[in-house]
Design a protein around this motif. Structure first.
Motif, mmCIF file in Angstrom:
data_model
loop_
_atom_site.group_PDB
_atom_site.id
_atom_site.type_symbol
_atom_site.label_atom_id
_atom_site.label_comp_id
_atom_site.label_asym_id
_atom_site.label_seq_id
_atom_site.Cartn_x
_atom_site.Cartn_y
_atom_site.Cartn_z
ATOM 1 N N LEU A 32 -62.960 8.816 2.367
ATOM 2 C CA LEU A 32 -61.697 9.157 3.025
ATOM 3 C C LEU A 32 -60.681 8.016 2.898
ATOM 4 C CD1 LEU A 32 -63.010 10.920 6.256
ATOM 5 C CD2 LEU A 32 -61.963 12.011 4.249
ATOM 6 N N ALA A 33 -61.151 6.800 3.046
ATOM 7 C CA ALA A 33 -60.251 5.647 2.944
ATOM 8 C C ALA A 33 -59.682 5.518 1.530
ATOM 9 C CB ALA A 33 -60.981 4.362 3.342
ATOM 10 N N HIS A 34 -60.529 5.669 0.524
ATOM 11 C CA HIS A 34 -60.046 5.530 -0.854
ATOM 12 C C HIS A 34 -59.062 6.639 -1.221
ATOM 13 C CE1 HIS A 34 -62.515 2.126 -1.480
ATOM 14 N NE2 HIS A 34 -63.658 2.784 -1.550
ATOM 15 N N LYS A 35 -59.345 7.859 -0.774
ATOM 16 C CA LYS A 35 -58.424 8.960 -1.077
ATOM 17 C C LYS A 35 -57.103 8.787 -0.327
ATOM 18 C CE LYS A 35 -61.266 10.865 -3.920
ATOM 19 N NZ LYS A 35 -62.610 10.689 -3.513
ATOM 20 N N ALA A 36 -57.142 8.161 0.850
ATOM 21 C CA ALA A 36 -55.901 7.873 1.578
ATOM 22 C C ALA A 36 -55.063 6.863 0.803
ATOM 23 C CB ALA A 36 -56.205 7.360 2.986
ATOM 24 N N VAL A 37 -55.711 5.848 0.251
ATOM 25 C CA VAL A 37 -54.979 4.872 -0.571
ATOM 26 C C VAL A 37 -54.300 5.587 -1.728
ATOM 27 C CG1 VAL A 37 -55.242 2.907 -2.150
ATOM 28 C CG2 VAL A 37 -56.397 2.885 0.072
ATOM 29 N N TYR A 38 -55.040 6.460 -2.405
ATOM 30 C CA TYR A 38 -54.462 7.218 -3.523
ATOM 31 C C TYR A 38 -53.252 8.038 -3.060
ATOM 32 C CZ TYR A 38 -53.584 11.076 -6.634
ATOM 33 O OH TYR A 38 -52.935 11.998 -7.417
ATOM 34 N N ALA A 39 -53.435 8.820 -1.997
ATOM 35 C CA ALA A 39 -52.385 9.740 -1.555
ATOM 36 C C ALA A 39 -51.118 9.008 -1.129
ATOM 37 C CB ALA A 39 -52.892 10.612 -0.409
ATOM 38 N N PHE A 40 -51.279 7.925 -0.381
ATOM 39 C CA PHE A 40 -50.100 7.226 0.113
ATOM 40 C C PHE A 40 -49.444 6.368 -0.966
ATOM 41 C CE2 PHE A 40 -51.850 8.839 3.963
ATOM 42 C CZ PHE A 40 -50.738 9.129 4.736
ATOM 43 N N ALA A 41 -50.227 5.800 -1.872
ATOM 44 C CA ALA A 41 -49.631 5.043 -2.987
ATOM 45 C C ALA A 41 -48.885 5.990 -3.920
ATOM 46 C CB ALA A 41 -50.712 4.276 -3.749
ATOM 47 N N THR A 42 -49.486 7.133 -4.219
ATOM 48 C CA THR A 42 -48.821 8.131 -5.058
ATOM 49 C C THR A 42 -47.523 8.586 -4.400
ATOM 50 O OG1 THR A 42 -50.952 8.871 -5.950
ATOM 51 C CG2 THR A 42 -49.089 10.394 -6.171
ATOM 52 N N GLY A 43 -47.593 8.844 -3.107
ATOM 53 C CA GLY A 43 -46.400 9.270 -2.374
ATOM 54 C C GLY A 43 -45.304 8.232 -2.372
ATOM 55 N N LEU A 44 -45.678 6.986 -2.184
ATOM 56 C CA LEU A 44 -44.681 5.911 -2.166
ATOM 57 C C LEU A 44 -43.935 5.840 -3.493
ATOM 58 C CD1 LEU A 44 -43.449 3.452 -0.694
ATOM 59 C CD2 LEU A 44 -45.276 2.086 -1.694
ATOM 60 N N VAL A 45 -44.666 5.904 -4.589
ATOM 61 C CA VAL A 45 -44.025 5.833 -5.909
ATOM 62 C C VAL A 45 -43.183 7.080 -6.156
ATOM 63 C CG1 VAL A 45 -44.437 5.715 -8.402
ATOM 64 C CG2 VAL A 45 -45.779 4.279 -6.844
ATOM 65 N N ALA A 46 -43.730 8.253 -5.884
ATOM 66 C CA ALA A 46 -42.976 9.495 -6.106
ATOM 67 C C ALA A 46 -41.707 9.526 -5.262
ATOM 68 C CB ALA A 46 -43.853 10.711 -5.791
ATOM 69 N N ASP A 47 -41.826 9.133 -3.995
ATOM 70 C CA ASP A 47 -40.657 9.145 -3.111
ATOM 71 C C ASP A 47 -39.602 8.139 -3.558
ATOM 72 O OD1 ASP A 47 -42.014 11.045 -1.645
ATOM 73 O OD2 ASP A 47 -42.516 9.702 0.014
ATOM 74 N N THR A 48 -40.047 6.960 -3.951
ATOM 75 C CA THR A 48 -39.112 5.922 -4.403
ATOM 76 C C THR A 48 -38.343 6.402 -5.623
ATOM 77 O OG1 THR A 48 -40.515 4.174 -3.516
ATOM 78 C CG2 THR A 48 -38.940 3.546 -5.232
ATOM 79 N N LEU A 49 -39.036 7.003 -6.568
ATOM 80 C CA LEU A 49 -38.360 7.497 -7.774
ATOM 81 C C LEU A 49 -37.458 8.680 -7.456
ATOM 82 C CD1 LEU A 49 -41.293 7.149 -10.324
ATOM 83 C CD2 LEU A 49 -39.288 5.673 -10.099
ATOM 84 N N ALA A 50 -37.909 9.592 -6.600
ATOM 85 C CA ALA A 50 -37.102 10.766 -6.255
ATOM 86 C C ALA A 50 -35.869 10.382 -5.440
ATOM 87 C CB ALA A 50 -37.948 11.784 -5.494
ATOM 88 N N ASN A 51 -35.963 9.321 -4.666
ATOM 89 C CA ASN A 51 -34.803 8.889 -3.872
ATOM 90 C C ASN A 51 -33.618 8.515 -4.752
ATOM 91 O OD1 ASN A 51 -35.772 9.296 -1.268
ATOM 92 N ND2 ASN A 51 -36.704 7.266 -1.158
ATOM 93 N N ARG A 52 -33.882 8.153 -5.999
ATOM 94 C CA ARG A 52 -32.785 7.809 -6.914
ATOM 95 C C ARG A 52 -31.898 9.006 -7.208
ATOM 96 N NH1 ARG A 52 -35.683 4.912 -11.864
ATOM 97 N NH2 ARG A 52 -35.749 7.112 -12.342
ATOM 98 N N TRP A 53 -32.423 10.236 -7.029
ATOM 99 C CA TRP A 53 -31.656 11.444 -7.323
ATOM 100 C C TRP A 53 -30.894 11.946 -6.112
ATOM 101 C CZ3 TRP A 53 -36.997 13.613 -8.661
ATOM 102 C CH2 TRP A 53 -37.492 12.981 -9.808
ATOM 103 N N GLY A 54 -31.083 11.316 -4.969
ATOM 104 C CA GLY A 54 -30.448 11.800 -3.743
ATOM 105 C C GLY A 54 -31.373 12.770 -3.026
#
Length: 178
Positions: free
Chosen positions: A132-154
């Motif tokens: 559960l801990a490792h999958k949480a790291v994956y999910a939140f790291a993936t989300g952080l990168v996806a959100d950061t990149l998507a924020n560039r589009w508004g």
């Protein structure tokens, strides 16, 4: 008027990149945890891939490569979904929590369908906590990168819609089409 349509392909591509970053973060966390706990590598991903593709059981370097292929393959493909979520305006920790459930569901479905794994509630508690801990790291790291990149589009369409009136309200309809 702001653009209300989402770029599906761009969002999915960003998600693939984010998913690979999430796999890297999860792998680093796993290796750190293994140094502390002494837990050996798990070859459940390799065994699952073998069953899915009808391959013979591999050992050594071949098993390691299959493990890596399954980790990166699952992580990048699921990352595409997280990128689409971010493009739609589903960003931030709540969205990563939703995605966490998707990652866990994906793993358990494949592992159980192939007979490689067992339902998580039957696992020893220490193994369950680690997974559960490792999958949480994956999910939140993936989300952080996806959100950061998507924020560039508004803001995404969902975020624009929310600005019309917070919460679910019967007097706020869909955004107009372009």
């Amino acid at each position: 008027m702001r653009r209300t349509r989402m770029a599906w392909g761009r969002s999915a591509a960003v998600g693939v990149v984010a998913g690979v970053a999430g796999v890297a973060a999860m792998t680093l966390a796993e290796k750190l945890e293994q140094r502390i706990t002494g837990r050996p590598d798990s070859y459940v991903p390799a065994r699952t891939l073998e069953r899915l593709l009808g391959l013979a059981h591999a050992r050594g370097g071949r098993a390691w490569r299959r493990n890596l292929a399954m980790h990166v393959g699952q992580g990048s493909l699921l990352g595409a979904l997280r990128g689409v979520m971010a493009g739609a305006g589903l960003r931030g920790p709540w969205s990563s929590l939703l995605f966490y459930a998707v990652r866990l569901t994906n793993d358990q479905t494949f592992e159980n369908a192939t007979g490689v794994g067992a339902p998580p509630w039957t696992w020893p508690r220490d193994e369950l906590v680690v997974d559960l801990a490792h999958k949480a790291v994956y999910a939140f790291a993936t989300g952080l990168v996806a959100d950061t990149l998507a924020n560039r589009w508004g803001p995404g369409p969902g975020q624009l819609h929310a600005r019309l009136g917070l919460g679910r309200r019967p007097d706020v309809g869909p955004l107009p089409r372009e």
